[in-house]
Motif scaffolding. Structure first.
Motif, PDB file in Angstrom:
ATOM      1  N   UNK A 331       0.820  -1.210   0.000  1.00  0.00           N
ATOM      2  CA  UNK A 331       0.000   0.000   0.000  1.00  0.00           C
ATOM      3  C   UNK A 331       0.853   1.259   0.000  1.00  0.00           C
ATOM      4  N   UNK A 332       1.869   1.328   0.852  1.00  0.00           N
ATOM      5  CA  UNK A 332       2.694   2.529   0.947  1.00  0.00           C
ATOM      6  C   UNK A 332       3.404   2.796  -0.373  1.00  0.00           C
ATOM      7  N   UNK A 333       3.930   1.754  -1.019  1.00  0.00           N
ATOM      8  CA  UNK A 333       4.591   1.950  -2.308  1.00  0.00           C
ATOM      9  C   UNK A 333       3.632   2.569  -3.314  1.00  0.00           C
ATOM     10  N   UNK A 334       2.397   2.122  -3.307  1.00  0.00           N
ATOM     11  CA  UNK A 334       1.426   2.659  -4.256  1.00  0.00           C
ATOM     12  C   UNK A 334       1.044   4.096  -3.905  1.00  0.00           C
ATOM     13  N   UNK A 335       0.979   4.420  -2.634  1.00  0.00           N
ATOM     14  CA  UNK A 335       0.700   5.815  -2.241  1.00  0.00           C
ATOM     15  C   UNK A 335       1.823   6.731  -2.716  1.00  0.00           C
ATOM     16  N   UNK A 336       3.075   6.302  -2.512  1.00  0.00           N
ATOM     17  CA  UNK A 336       4.207   7.109  -2.946  1.00  0.00           C
ATOM     18  C   UNK A 336       4.151   7.329  -4.457  1.00  0.00           C
ATOM     19  N   UNK A 337       3.674   6.319  -5.184  1.00  0.00           N
ATOM     20  CA  UNK A 337       3.581   6.424  -6.642  1.00  0.00           C
ATOM     21  C   UNK A 337       2.387   7.261  -7.094  1.00  0.00           C
ATOM     22  N   UNK A 338       1.580   7.743  -6.147  1.00  0.00           N
ATOM     23  CA  UNK A 338       0.495   8.646  -6.503  1.00  0.00           C
ATOM     24  C   UNK A 338      -0.896   8.061  -6.434  1.00  0.00           C
ATOM     25  N   UNK A 339      -1.017   6.814  -5.994  1.00  0.00           N
ATOM     26  CA  UNK A 339      -2.331   6.200  -5.905  1.00  0.00           C
ATOM     27  C   UNK A 339      -2.991   6.531  -4.564  1.00  0.00           C
ATOM     28  N   UNK A 340      -4.315   6.481  -4.544  1.00  0.00           N
ATOM     29  CA  UNK A 340      -5.069   6.761  -3.324  1.00  0.00           C
ATOM     30  C   UNK A 340      -5.352   5.440  -2.620  1.00  0.00           C
ATOM     31  N   UNK A 341      -4.752   5.264  -1.467  1.00  0.00           N
ATOM     32  CA  UNK A 341      -4.912   4.026  -0.692  1.00  0.00           C
ATOM     33  C   UNK A 341      -4.977   4.366   0.785  1.00  0.00           C
ATOM     34  N   UNK A 342      -5.578   3.493   1.554  1.00  0.00           N
ATOM     35  CA  UNK A 342      -5.499   3.562   3.006  1.00  0.00           C
ATOM     36  C   UNK A 342      -5.628   2.157   3.560  1.00  0.00           C
ATOM     37  N   UNK A 343      -5.104   1.959   4.757  1.00  0.00           N
ATOM     38  CA  UNK A 343      -5.090   0.631   5.369  1.00  0.00           C
ATOM     39  C   UNK A 343      -6.287   0.514   6.301  1.00  0.00           C
ATOM     40  N   UNK A 344      -7.306  -0.158   5.842  1.00  0.00           N
ATOM     41  CA  UNK A 344      -8.526  -0.294   6.630  1.00  0.00           C
ATOM     42  C   UNK A 344      -9.157  -1.656   6.362  1.00  0.00           C
ATOM     43  N   UNK A 345      -8.436  -2.742   6.675  1.00  0.00           N
ATOM     44  CA  UNK A 345      -8.991  -4.070   6.408  1.00  0.00           C
ATOM     45  C   UNK A 345     -10.155  -4.379   7.335  1.00  0.00           C
ATOM     46  N   UNK A 346     -11.114  -5.126   6.827  1.00  0.00           N
ATOM     47  CA  UNK A 346     -12.206  -5.589   7.676  1.00  0.00           C
ATOM     48  C   UNK A 346     -11.681  -6.599   8.690  1.00  0.00           C
ATOM     49  N   UNK A 347     -10.770  -7.449   8.258  1.00  0.00           N
ATOM     50  CA  UNK A 347     -10.232  -8.477   9.153  1.00  0.00           C
ATOM     51  C   UNK A 347      -8.831  -8.860   8.707  1.00  0.00           C
ATOM     52  N   UNK A 348      -7.970  -9.146   9.687  1.00  0.00           N
ATOM     53  CA  UNK A 348      -6.642  -9.689   9.430  1.00  0.00           C
ATOM     54  C   UNK A 348      -6.603 -11.074  10.069  1.00  0.00           C
ATOM     55  N   UNK A 349      -6.496 -12.132   9.279  1.00  0.00           N
ATOM     56  CA  UNK A 349      -6.551 -13.473   9.865  1.00  0.00           C
ATOM     57  C   UNK A 349      -5.346 -13.751  10.762  1.00  0.00           C
ATOM     58  N   UNK A 350      -5.597 -14.498  11.813  1.00  0.00           N
ATOM     59  CA  UNK A 350      -4.538 -14.940  12.725  1.00  0.00           C
ATOM     60  C   UNK A 350      -4.601 -16.457  12.826  1.00  0.00           C
ATOM     61  N   UNK A 351      -3.442 -17.111  12.735  1.00  0.00           N
ATOM     62  CA  UNK A 351      -3.379 -18.565  12.782  1.00  0.00           C
ATOM     63  C   UNK A 351      -2.328 -18.991  13.793  1.00  0.00           C
ATOM     64  N   UNK A 352      -2.687 -19.923  14.643  1.00  0.00           N
ATOM     65  CA  UNK A 352      -1.748 -20.568  15.549  1.00  0.00           C
ATOM     66  C   UNK A 352      -1.519 -21.984  15.040  1.00  0.00           C
ATOM     67  N   UNK A 353      -0.271 -22.307  14.675  1.00  0.00           N
ATOM     68  CA  UNK A 353       0.025 -23.587  14.037  1.00  0.00           C
ATOM     69  C   UNK A 353       0.395 -24.654  15.061  1.00  0.00           C
TER      70      UNK A 353
END
Length: 465
Positions: A331-353
């Motif tokens: 995301x940050x690379x794309x913002x630097x390149x001029x794209x409109x992005x923000x970090x707002x995921x609905x969910x980030x999965x977590x796994x315990x192996x």
């Protein structure tokens, strides 16, 4: 002789972990002149001494456990006669081969993206000037229009158990020259239990010490209950409400909350009480960025308080997960390149192996009339039974809003359930309702059928339970 002038680049990325190298590759793909600074091997903690090597060890342990089961009465009709054993040095060499292959792959991807990798320790003198000192002592000064901080994290220590000698972090535990006969694990979070269960499967006598009143405190008790039973079956002793106070002459000193003192025999002690952001030694204090407790403070674009300085991954807070770092780096690379992005995921999965595995996607809601929940057991799934995965009291569960059936969260416990996390995450990100999940036609026989079955049960008309 005057020093050479600074190199000038558009983007400088500090750290080649899963956040940093992804940021660098994406920046290169977008045509940005990019430099990646890394003193260690490419891949960071996750690839070199964390996620990947630990999963390799867990796999090897599972294979050995299967061989041991085949020595006795076996419902599959498999039999092994004679002795079996572990050449742990060979196991480590095999694990290192996987790490080497993946690290070399990262190097190739960076070359393809035309990213220049500078090997050495980088120290910032101001927000966008970094001096990199190579192993041979030669230095290079780099000035960047944009800086992406991806320094990652490091194992947290226990004051009474400083790392060194027979007191190990996960890094040393994954590279032991031979298996110890006894191992004490301090900390019953996901890292401690993953490695502790793997070593137990390889024949090591493992004891777990946890200061809190239950294991896996980041998960709710319903998810950790099958792991408690699995630890008992594996012969792993667990001491809760207990603090390690020292280690000497092969014995770990432990004090229980009730005042009881224990001496636990341990050839090695593995300390896994968490991780902390790596903020020391590379000039963060010279960059004038704001902090949020121990973490670098960022907004929803991963921008710091300093113009054109960005921070991602473990450096910016929980969850300290590789896939979060990678998503932020892209995301940050794309913002630097001029794209409109923000970090707002609905969910980030977590796994315990652990064995069985634990999956959590989304925040599980508080019970109430506004929420629908349902559970589907692995014991009712044909694929799970055919893989001997139906006897661990495993399950998948779903939570949704009662009014519009919007799915809020998934969770699961069982063998191989980590592979369900992708579909779970996709359903939440797409704003799916229970009817969407129930209406999907899943391949049979697969464990993914349980996602639809859980949704059907939440709607009141389960088919197979």
């Amino acid at each position: 002789m005057s020093p050479p002038p600074p190199s000038k680049v558009q983007v400088l990325v500090l750290g080649a972990g899963p956040g940093g190298y992804v940021a660098a590759i994406r920046a290169g793909q977008l045509g940005l002149d990019t430099v990646l600074v890394e003193a260690d091997r490419l891949g960071g903690t996750c690839l070199i001494r964390g996620c990947i090597p630990s999963k390799a060890l867990i796999h090897a342990a599972g294979e050995f456990e299967a061989l041991r089961r085949a020595q006795g009465a076996n419902p599959l009709g498999l039999r092994i006669t004679g002795e079996i054993g572990v050449d742990f040095a060979q196991t480590v060499r095999w694990k290192e081969g996987i790490v080497d292959r993946l690290s070399d792959g990262v190097a190739g991807l960076l070359r393809r993206a035309k990213v220049r990798v500078v090997r050495g320790w980088g120290v910032f003198s101001d927000a966008r000037t970094c001096e990199v000192t190579r192993a041979d002592g030669v230095s290079e000064v780099i000035e960047a229009e944009h800086v992406i901080l991806a320094a990652g994290s490091e194992p947290a220590a226990v004051p009474a158990l400083p790392f060194g000698g027979d007191v190990l972090s996960s890094t040393e535990a994954l590279s032991l020259p031979a298996l110890p006969k006894t191992l004490a694990v301090v900390g019953a979070g996901y890292i401690g239990l993953e490695l502790g269960m793997a070593f137990a499967a390889l024949g090591v006598k493992v004891t777990v010490v946890e200061a809190l009143s239950r294991i896996l405190p980041q998960y709710d008790p319903g998810l950790s209950a099958p792991i408690v039973r699995a630890l008992e079956r594996a012969g792993i002793d667990v001491h809760l409400d207990a603090r390690a106070t020292g280690f000497e002459a092969g014995r770990l000193a432990v004090e229980r909350t009730q005042g009881e003192a224990l001496q636990i025999p341990a050839e090695k002690v593995l300390v896994t009480v968490g991780r902390r952001p790596r903020t020391q030694g590379w000039g963060l204090e010279q960059m004038a960025v704001d902090l949020d407790g121990p973490f670098v403070k960022v907004d929803d674009r991963c921008h710091t308080s300093m113009r054109n300085v960005w921070a991602i991954g473990d450096l910016v807070g929980e969850p300290m997960l590789a896939h979060k770092a990678s998503a932020q780096g892209e995301m940050v690379a794309e913002i630097i390149a001029g794209r409109r992005r923000r970090f707002d995921p609905v969910a980030i999965p977590a796994v315990c192996f652990t064995t069985p595995e634990v999956v959590s996607v989304g925040a599980w809601p508080e019970p109430g009339p506004e929420v629908i929940t349902a559970v589907f057991p692995l014991a009712a799934n044909g694929r799970a039974l055919s893989q001997e995965a139906g006897d661990d009291a495993g399950f998948i569960r779903v939570a949704a809003r009662a009014d519009d059936h919007r799915i809020l969260a998934f969770a699961a416990v069982g063998r191989h359930v980590s592979e369900l996390s992708g579909e779970m995450t996709a359903l939440l990100e797409m704003g799916a309702v229970l009817e969407d999940a129930a209406g999907l036609i899943h391949a049979h026989p697969t464990q993914s059928e349980m996602i639809g079955e859980a949704a059907l049960r939440a709607l009141g008309h389960a088919i197979h339970v």
